[in-house]
Scaffold this active site. Sequence first.
Site, PDB file in Angstrom:
ATOM      1  N   TYR A  62       0.822  -1.223   0.000  1.00 23.69           N
ATOM      2  CA  TYR A  62       0.000   0.000   0.000  1.00 23.69           C
ATOM      3  C   TYR A  62       0.846   1.258   0.000  1.00 23.69           C
ATOM      4  O   TYR A  62       0.319   2.336   0.234  1.00 23.69           O
ATOM      5  CB  TYR A  62      -0.867   0.091   1.262  1.00 23.69           C
ATOM      6  CG  TYR A  62      -1.610  -1.128   1.691  1.00 23.69           C
ATOM      7  CD1 TYR A  62      -2.599  -1.691   0.877  1.00 23.69           C
ATOM      8  CD2 TYR A  62      -1.381  -1.694   2.943  1.00 23.69           C
ATOM      9  CE1 TYR A  62      -3.317  -2.790   1.309  1.00 23.69           C
ATOM     10  CE2 TYR A  62      -2.102  -2.801   3.375  1.00 23.69           C
ATOM     11  CZ  TYR A  62      -3.062  -3.344   2.544  1.00 23.69           C
ATOM     12  OH  TYR A  62      -3.766  -4.425   2.979  1.00 23.69           O
ATOM     13  N   CYS A  89      14.357 -10.589  -3.606  1.00 27.86           N
ATOM     14  CA  CYS A  89      14.663 -10.257  -4.997  1.00 27.86           C
ATOM     15  C   CYS A  89      13.475  -9.633  -5.710  1.00 27.86           C
ATOM     16  O   CYS A  89      12.863 -10.239  -6.590  1.00 27.86           O
ATOM     17  CB  CYS A  89      15.130 -11.507  -5.717  1.00 27.86           C
ATOM     18  SG  CYS A  89      16.571 -12.204  -4.913  1.00 27.86           S
TER      19      CYS A  89
END
Length: 420
Positions: free
Chosen positions: A322, A348
């Site tokens: 968010y 990653c």
Amino acid sequence: MSHPYPTPTLHAVNGALALEDVALQDIATRYGTPAYVYSRAALTAAFEAYRQALGGRRSLVCYAVKANSNLGVLSVFARLGAGFDIVSGGELARVIAAGGDAGKVVFSGVGKSRAEMRQALAAGIRCFNVESAAELERLNEVAGDAGRTAPIALRVNPDVDPKTHPYISTGLKSNKFGVAFDDAPALYRRAAQLPHLRIHGVACHIGSQLLDAAPMVEAAQKLLALVDQLAAEGIALDHIDLGGGLGIRYRDETPPAVAEYLAPLLAAFEGRKEELCFEPGRSLVGNAGLLLTRIEYLKPGEEKNFAIVDAAMNDLARPALYDAYHEVVAVHERTLPPQRYEIVGPICESGDFLAHDRSLAVAEGDLLAILSAGAYGMTMSSNYNTRGRAAEVMVDGDRVHLVRERETVENLFAAEQPLP
Ligand SMILES: *Cc1c(COP(=O)(O)O)cnc(C)c1O
């Protein structure tokens, strides 16, 4: 002046942070990092604020378990006499395992399965917050087969005007939750005819991180009008559940204190006999918890400096998900000149960040506390990148309880098998 940290029981002692009477350094040494650390005193204070604001009124505060479902956290609320708002059979099992009273459980959610209904009926929960006509029919059937009567409330969408309250996301006509306000009377009439249901009340939940009571007051007034309309038809409701949603301070928000937030609602209910229920999640746990992490590497760059920490988006998803802001503070004060850092994890993904552009005076190996992480932190964590989930620890005065062990790699694939 307000407290320097959004976490009320966090403070500096001789240049190092402590939660209640325990140095964060000691927790890191004993349990490792990353670790979620909760304050029992802060949880208790947040719950007591609701209880005090509600005074002698007939009321029930049902903690929304999805915000933080650790058994240690649930047991704190259970001992305070809280009810619980659940959204799955799994959450019900947790509440019972933590010593919670099933008789104070309300069951929300749009997709309750038959098995979950049976489980909740057998446990004797207080109320099903029914979210559709189809669920009403199914619950009646399941209750009949089980030889029980299901207590119900309809979760209605008061359709509070988004123009006046732009931050509201779940109380509108256009989302999947609840039933349309205008359809509610017909559904109550239908429920009244179904032999294995008992009409108990009405519920709503209009949104989250609300910083103002006005939309709640508007919703409450609509619910009261509905209750009166139904009473005139001979359908009596005995409880009104206004859901959760009160916001907290993450950065510079200024949410009302609980008493301030509830005052206009209590005024709207003056002289009413119905039981008043709330389902707070974030406002009970958000600022009672932090995520403790250690800096693995400092990586200076031409445009940005990175502080690579041992917590990541799998531990705390809110920033990546968010773009949420969490305060980040160094656990130890240093005399170094502060620098600006991107706080990132080892995963990653470029989206694996915990905070952007923070000024910190830190060195490799230092501890950071990511604040306001008690709600929707651990419950939204994952094992992405085969990372075991963090330990969870509860501070209580000068004592520390490990309330969840750190997951081991063996835990992670114990249920898997290679092909023979
Ligand atoms: C998520 C949820 C809550 C809790 O919301 P907060 O914003 O954390 O207070 C309460 N009731 C229902 C039905 C929910 O879905």
